[in-house]
Design a protein around this motif. Sequence first.
Motif, PDB file in Angstrom:
ATOM      1  N   SER A 191      -0.833  -6.931  -8.569  1.00 13.18           N
ATOM      2  CA  SER A 191      -1.681  -5.761  -8.802  1.00 13.18           C
ATOM      3  C   SER A 191      -2.245  -5.803 -10.210  1.00 13.18           C
ATOM      4  O   SER A 191      -1.524  -6.072 -11.165  1.00 13.18           O
ATOM      5  CB  SER A 191      -0.857  -4.483  -8.647  1.00 13.18           C
ATOM      6  OG  SER A 191      -0.383  -4.361  -7.323  1.00 13.18           O
ATOM      7  N   LEU A 192      -3.545  -5.544 -10.334  1.00 11.66           N
ATOM      8  CA  LEU A 192      -4.175  -5.403 -11.649  1.00 11.66           C
ATOM      9  C   LEU A 192      -4.662  -3.962 -11.825  1.00 11.66           C
ATOM     10  O   LEU A 192      -4.661  -3.422 -12.917  1.00 11.66           O
ATOM     11  CB  LEU A 192      -5.358  -6.371 -11.790  1.00 11.66           C
ATOM     12  CG  LEU A 192      -5.028  -7.858 -11.662  1.00 11.66           C
ATOM     13  CD1 LEU A 192      -6.296  -8.697 -11.707  1.00 11.66           C
ATOM     14  CD2 LEU A 192      -4.056  -8.304 -12.753  1.00 11.66           C
ATOM     15  N   ASN A 193      -5.061  -3.359 -10.702  1.00 17.88           N
ATOM     16  CA  ASN A 193      -5.536  -1.979 -10.688  1.00 17.88           C
ATOM     17  C   ASN A 193      -4.724  -1.234  -9.625  1.00 17.88           C
ATOM     18  O   ASN A 193      -5.242  -0.936  -8.531  1.00 17.88           O
ATOM     19  CB  ASN A 193      -7.041  -1.971 -10.362  1.00 17.88           C
ATOM     20  CG  ASN A 193      -7.631  -0.582 -10.410  1.00 17.88           C
ATOM     21  OD1 ASN A 193      -6.898   0.413 -10.512  1.00 17.88           O
ATOM     22  ND2 ASN A 193      -8.947  -0.498 -10.303  1.00 17.88           N
ATOM     23  N   PRO A 194      -3.434  -0.961  -9.930  1.00 17.66           N
ATOM     24  CA  PRO A 194      -2.534  -0.433  -8.910  1.00 17.66           C
ATOM     25  C   PRO A 194      -2.995   0.892  -8.310  1.00 17.66           C
ATOM     26  O   PRO A 194      -2.816   1.123  -7.112  1.00 17.66           O
ATOM     27  CB  PRO A 194      -1.205  -0.283  -9.645  1.00 17.66           C
ATOM     28  CG  PRO A 194      -1.518  -0.334 -11.094  1.00 17.66           C
ATOM     29  CD  PRO A 194      -2.763  -1.130 -11.239  1.00 17.66           C
ATOM     30  N   LYS A 195      -3.635   1.729  -9.128  1.00 16.18           N
ATOM     31  CA  LYS A 195      -4.062   3.024  -8.586  1.00 16.18           C
ATOM     32  C   LYS A 195      -5.042   2.831  -7.435  1.00 16.18           C
ATOM     33  O   LYS A 195      -4.877   3.400  -6.357  1.00 16.18           O
ATOM     34  CB  LYS A 195      -4.680   3.886  -9.696  1.00 16.18           C
ATOM     35  CG  LYS A 195      -5.040   5.294  -9.228  1.00 16.18           C
ATOM     36  CD  LYS A 195      -5.500   6.216 -10.321  1.00 16.18           C
ATOM     37  CE  LYS A 195      -5.825   7.589  -9.766  1.00 16.18           C
ATOM     38  NZ  LYS A 195      -6.519   7.535  -8.442  1.00 16.18           N
ATOM     39  N   LYS A 196      -6.049   1.957  -7.637  1.00 13.26           N
ATOM     40  CA  LYS A 196      -7.036   1.706  -6.577  1.00 13.26           C
ATOM     41  C   LYS A 196      -6.358   1.045  -5.378  1.00 13.26           C
ATOM     42  O   LYS A 196      -6.606   1.415  -4.231  1.00 13.26           O
ATOM     43  CB  LYS A 196      -8.164   0.827  -7.103  1.00 13.26           C
ATOM     44  CG  LYS A 196      -9.180   0.431  -6.047  1.00 13.26           C
ATOM     45  CD  LYS A 196     -10.337  -0.338  -6.647  1.00 13.26           C
ATOM     46  CE  LYS A 196     -11.309  -0.836  -5.570  1.00 13.26           C
ATOM     47  NZ  LYS A 196     -12.430  -1.611  -6.183  1.00 13.26           N
ATOM     48  N   LEU A 197      -5.467   0.083  -5.626  1.00 12.55           N
ATOM     49  CA  LEU A 197      -4.812  -0.640  -4.521  1.00 12.55           C
ATOM     50  C   LEU A 197      -4.005   0.312  -3.657  1.00 12.55           C
ATOM     51  O   LEU A 197      -3.950   0.168  -2.434  1.00 12.55           O
ATOM     52  CB  LEU A 197      -3.927  -1.753  -5.080  1.00 12.55           C
ATOM     53  CG  LEU A 197      -4.659  -2.885  -5.815  1.00 12.55           C
ATOM     54  CD1 LEU A 197      -3.653  -3.922  -6.321  1.00 12.55           C
ATOM     55  CD2 LEU A 197      -5.698  -3.551  -4.924  1.00 12.55           C
ATOM     56  N   ILE A 198      -3.384   1.295  -4.272  1.00  9.72           N
ATOM     57  CA  ILE A 198      -2.610   2.277  -3.509  1.00  9.72           C
ATOM     58  C   ILE A 198      -3.559   3.235  -2.793  1.00  9.72           C
ATOM     59  O   ILE A 198      -3.407   3.516  -1.603  1.00  9.72           O
ATOM     60  CB  ILE A 198      -1.617   3.026  -4.424  1.00  9.72           C
ATOM     61  CG1 ILE A 198      -0.506   2.051  -4.860  1.00  9.72           C
ATOM     62  CG2 ILE A 198      -1.036   4.252  -3.734  1.00  9.72           C
ATOM     63  CD1 ILE A 198       0.344   2.524  -6.015  1.00  9.72           C
ATOM     64  N   ASP A 199      -4.628   3.653  -3.482  1.00  6.07           N
ATOM     65  CA  ASP A 199      -5.622   4.553  -2.860  1.00  6.07           C
ATOM     66  C   ASP A 199      -6.200   3.963  -1.586  1.00  6.07           C
ATOM     67  O   ASP A 199      -6.413   4.672  -0.612  1.00  6.07           O
ATOM     68  CB  ASP A 199      -6.796   4.810  -3.830  1.00  6.07           C
ATOM     69  CG  ASP A 199      -6.498   5.941  -4.801  1.00  6.07           C
ATOM     70  OD1 ASP A 199      -5.331   6.418  -4.768  1.00  6.07           O
ATOM     71  OD2 ASP A 199      -7.383   6.343  -5.559  1.00  6.07           O
ATOM     72  N   VAL A 200      -6.458   2.634  -1.595  1.00  7.61           N
ATOM     73  CA  VAL A 200      -7.140   2.024  -0.446  1.00  7.61           C
ATOM     74  C   VAL A 200      -6.150   1.478   0.582  1.00  7.61           C
ATOM     75  O   VAL A 200      -6.556   0.932   1.609  1.00  7.61           O
ATOM     76  CB  VAL A 200      -8.114   0.912  -0.881  1.00  7.61           C
ATOM     77  CG1 VAL A 200      -9.108   1.450  -1.898  1.00  7.61           C
ATOM     78  CG2 VAL A 200      -7.379  -0.303  -1.435  1.00  7.61           C
ATOM     79  N   GLY A 201      -4.860   1.603   0.277  1.00  5.05           N
ATOM     80  CA  GLY A 201      -3.850   1.187   1.259  1.00  5.05           C
ATOM     81  C   GLY A 201      -3.504  -0.284   1.207  1.00  5.05           C
ATOM     82  O   GLY A 201      -2.803  -0.811   2.071  1.00  5.05           O
ATOM     83  N   PHE A 202      -3.966  -0.993   0.158  1.00  4.85           N
ATOM     84  CA  PHE A 202      -3.588  -2.403   0.014  1.00  4.85           C
ATOM     85  C   PHE A 202      -2.118  -2.489  -0.405  1.00  4.85           C
ATOM     86  O   PHE A 202      -1.391  -3.371   0.047  1.00  4.85           O
ATOM     87  CB  PHE A 202      -4.479  -3.068  -1.046  1.00  4.85           C
ATOM     88  CG  PHE A 202      -4.208  -4.534  -1.246  1.00  4.85           C
ATOM     89  CD1 PHE A 202      -3.306  -4.961  -2.211  1.00  4.85           C
ATOM     90  CD2 PHE A 202      -4.836  -5.474  -0.467  1.00  4.85           C
ATOM     91  CE1 PHE A 202      -3.048  -6.314  -2.392  1.00  4.85           C
ATOM     92  CE2 PHE A 202      -4.592  -6.835  -0.645  1.00  4.85           C
ATOM     93  CZ  PHE A 202      -3.693  -7.249  -1.605  1.00  4.85           C
ATOM     94  N   SER A 203      -1.713  -1.577  -1.296  1.00  3.71           N
ATOM     95  CA  SER A 203      -0.316  -1.515  -1.753  1.00  3.71           C
ATOM     96  C   SER A 203       0.228  -0.125  -1.444  1.00  3.71           C
ATOM     97  O   SER A 203      -0.538   0.806  -1.208  1.00  3.71           O
ATOM     98  CB  SER A 203      -0.233  -1.725  -3.273  1.00  3.71           C
ATOM     99  OG  SER A 203      -1.010  -2.806  -3.661  1.00  3.71           O
ATOM    100  N   ARG A 204       1.556  -0.009  -1.486  1.00  5.61           N
ATOM    101  CA  ARG A 204       2.189   1.298  -1.312  1.00  5.61           C
ATOM    102  C   ARG A 204       3.014   1.595  -2.562  1.00  5.61           C
ATOM    103  O   ARG A 204       3.528   0.670  -3.214  1.00  5.61           O
ATOM    104  CB  ARG A 204       3.097   1.272  -0.079  1.00  5.61           C
ATOM    105  CG  ARG A 204       2.315   1.376   1.236  1.00  5.61           C
ATOM    106  CD  ARG A 204       3.277   1.494   2.415  1.00  5.61           C
ATOM    107  NE  ARG A 204       4.117   0.303   2.549  1.00  5.61           N
ATOM    108  CZ  ARG A 204       3.705  -0.847   3.095  1.00  5.61           C
ATOM    109  NH1 ARG A 204       2.442  -0.962   3.486  1.00  5.61           N
ATOM    110  NH2 ARG A 204       4.508  -1.875   3.196  1.00  5.61           N
ATOM    111  N   LEU A 205       3.081   2.871  -2.914  1.00  8.87           N
ATOM    112  CA  LEU A 205       3.883   3.279  -4.073  1.00  8.87           C
ATOM    113  C   LEU A 205       5.337   2.877  -3.789  1.00  8.87           C
ATOM    114  O   LEU A 205       5.848   3.132  -2.685  1.00  8.87           O
ATOM    115  CB  LEU A 205       3.771   4.809  -4.242  1.00  8.87           C
ATOM    116  CG  LEU A 205       3.983   5.391  -5.636  1.00  8.87           C
ATOM    117  CD1 LEU A 205       3.143   4.670  -6.666  1.00  8.87           C
ATOM    118  CD2 LEU A 205       3.632   6.884  -5.634  1.00  8.87           C
TER     119      LEU A 205
END
Length: 389
Positions: A191-205
Amino acid sequence: KKHKFWETQPVGQFKDVGDSSLPEGPIEPPTPLSEVKQEPYNLPSPYEWTTCDMDSEETCNEVYNLLKNNYVEDDENMFRFNYSKEFLRWALRPPGYYRSWHIGVRAKASKKLVAFITGVPARIRVRDEVVKMAEINFLCVHKKLRSKRLAPVMIKEVTRRVHLENIWQAAYTAGVVLPTPITTCQYWHRSLNPKKLIDVGFSRLGARMTMSRTIKLYRLPDSPVTPGFRKMELRDVPAVSRLLRNYLSQFVVAPDFDEDDVEHWLLPTDSVVDSFLVESPQTHEITDFCSFYTLPSSILGNQNYSTLKAAYSYYNVATKTPLLQLMNDALIVARQKDFDVFNALDVMENQSFLKELKFGPGDGQLHYYLYNYRIRNALTPTELGLVLL
Ligand SMILES: COc1cccc(CC(=N)NC(=O)c2cccnc2OC2CCNCC2)c1
């Protein structure tokens, strides 16, 4: 029958796995060129072959849009690769390329481009044999034409056109298991931009993690830490070629790059490929190299974002700088360039930095294949020195 088509092809068959009586190397001998089928394979009657001239703005646009709307999606159909036009021109026009290997299928009535498959020539070393191969990529059939069995005839057609250039082997990757992978790679994401990745569902908190704690976890310095770390330039091609050829010689399967190849594949091209090196401030020797390519993905069905900006680890060589530090500098410059995520396969020596640099495992695998070339035993990903686009 599961692999009706692939069981007819000169590829390692599942039934032969473990049969050490079969020799490593070409499965079928070359055919005399006069015996190669001269005319294209037959398509179903509503469709016709077309050669895609990627120099043509119009044709490049058609290819771009076909892939943008119909190419590979992740397992949850949340993202679709969105290769840029500049990237496609770069990927398809390396030294010695054949325009005839950029193959399209059009609907006769509408003239619309409905399918695509490509090959580019490459010299690939397998152990101590350098083999001229075609790298096959971008096999795409329009969503509305799936299971019309177009893919097998497209694969046969690109094979025929490769044979016409007296090349008898190929390399390709797929997210699905076909007869028979030479190795299977795991992909990893940093992750480089974790907020966006979580927003778009690529990553989970993460469990017991807040958003601010997560942002802090992935934070990186503003600039690279290695003295002498700089962007690669044309004058660096000879030194980078030496560094890379020497480094890749340790792998069982790897490209046999010469200086023309290095100039094409590794010289920085805006929004397509970035490459950096370490020039010793004392000796001015080039001691290390790292590179990544730009492959955005469309985000399917998110209100706030339409594109995921992803960097994909390409070729990296560390001879003086620790690989961990070199790759952290790659992450730092990728973040500076506003990438959201940095992806890598567990090939070459990547496993030595993935966990420590906070990469997380992806939910899929990438299988590598050779056509008409048997490898006696499947390789481990650490024995693979080939990154396909
Ligand atoms: C995030 O957007 C995606 C859009 C489509 C598919 C995938 C998952 C996936 N299939 N990823 C990979 O294949 C992959 C993961 C890490 C590194 N390289 C990769 O593939 C490369 C090499 C093969 N050709 C596609 C790009 C992700």
